[in-house]
Write a protein that holds these residues in place. Structure first.
Motif, PDB file in Angstrom:
ATOM      1  N   GLU A   1       2.279   1.710  -3.343  1.00  0.00           N
ATOM      2  CA  GLU A   1       1.239   2.232  -4.239  1.00  0.00           C
ATOM      3  C   GLU A   1       1.085   3.738  -4.060  1.00  0.00           C
TER       4      GLU A   1
ATOM      5  N   HIS B   1      -9.481  -0.597 -12.626  1.00  0.00           N
ATOM      6  CA  HIS B   1      -8.312  -0.844 -11.789  1.00  0.00           C
ATOM      7  C   HIS B   1      -8.349   0.078 -10.576  1.00  0.00           C
TER       8      HIS B   1
ATOM      9  N   THR C   1      -8.616   5.910  -8.288  1.00  0.00           N
ATOM     10  CA  THR C   1      -7.791   6.079  -7.101  1.00  0.00           C
ATOM     11  C   THR C   1      -8.638   6.631  -5.970  1.00  0.00           C
TER      12      THR C   1
ATOM     13  N   ASP D   1       0.827  -1.210   0.000  1.00  0.00           N
ATOM     14  CA  ASP D   1       0.000   0.000   0.000  1.00  0.00           C
ATOM     15  C   ASP D   1       0.860   1.259   0.000  1.00  0.00           C
TER      16      ASP D   1
ATOM     17  N   VAL E   1      -8.708   3.717 -14.331  1.00  0.00           N
ATOM     18  CA  VAL E   1      -7.993   3.543 -13.076  1.00  0.00           C
ATOM     19  C   VAL E   1      -8.666   4.466 -12.064  1.00  0.00           C
TER      20      VAL E   1
ATOM     21  N   ARG F   1      -6.694   1.672  -7.201  1.00  0.00           N
ATOM     22  CA  ARG F   1      -5.384   1.992  -6.640  1.00  0.00           C
ATOM     23  C   ARG F   1      -5.544   3.012  -5.518  1.00  0.00           C
TER      24      ARG F   1
ATOM     25  N   ARG G   1     -10.691   1.417  -1.790  1.00  0.00           N
ATOM     26  CA  ARG G   1     -10.034   0.621  -2.833  1.00  0.00           C
ATOM     27  C   ARG G   1     -10.589  -0.800  -2.848  1.00  0.00           C
TER      28      ARG G   1
END
Length: 144
Positions: free
Chosen positions: A35, A101, A82, A32, A80, A103, A89
């Protein structure tokens, strides 16, 4: 803007220390933190994705139907998403769409943003919150 960037640079060691403490006692893992620092862990991450950022559960819950409709309508679209929390998440990951996705958001510093943007190469960035991240805005603007 320069003052903000200087403050971010000066605070970065403290932010990383806070994340390390969260890793030791809290909900976050080493992956994490990686990330949040923008390091890619997605092999072959799709380029030219749409980047949608929502702070947490509320913003992303409100966007769920729109995201699913976009993915259904455009079969080559990758998104994606975020967010700032591991809970949000996990919620997005639970939607189980192969072109969606989830993130953790990169920190608002130059190195983290460069790594994130180089990995995902978003065509457009959409923010669903009222927080302002000056470096994020500036780096996206520089990339058109």
């Amino acid at each position: 803007m320069r003052i903000y960037r200087l403050i971010v640079v000066l605070l970065l060691p403290f932010i990383i220390a806070k994340l390390a403490i969260r890793m030791l006692v809290g909900p976050e893992t080493r992956a994490d933190i990686s990330e949040r620092l923008g390091f890619p862990d997605v092999a072959g991450a799709p380029h030219s994705a749409i980047w949608l950022h929502g702070a947490s559960l509320g913003e992303l819950t409100s966007a769920r139907e729109i995201l699913h409709n976009m993915l259904k309508q455009y079969d080559k679209l990758n998104i994606v998403v975020t967010c700032n929390t591991v809970t949000a998440r996990a919620m997005v990951q639970g939607w189980k769409h192969t072109r969606l996705h989830a993130r953790l958001a990169p920190l608002d510093n130059a190195a983290s943003l460069r790594r994130f943007l180089n990995t995902w190469q978003p065509r457009i960035a959409v923010t669903l919150e009222n927080e302002i991240w000056p470096n994020r805005i500036m780096f996206c603007a520089k990339r058109n």
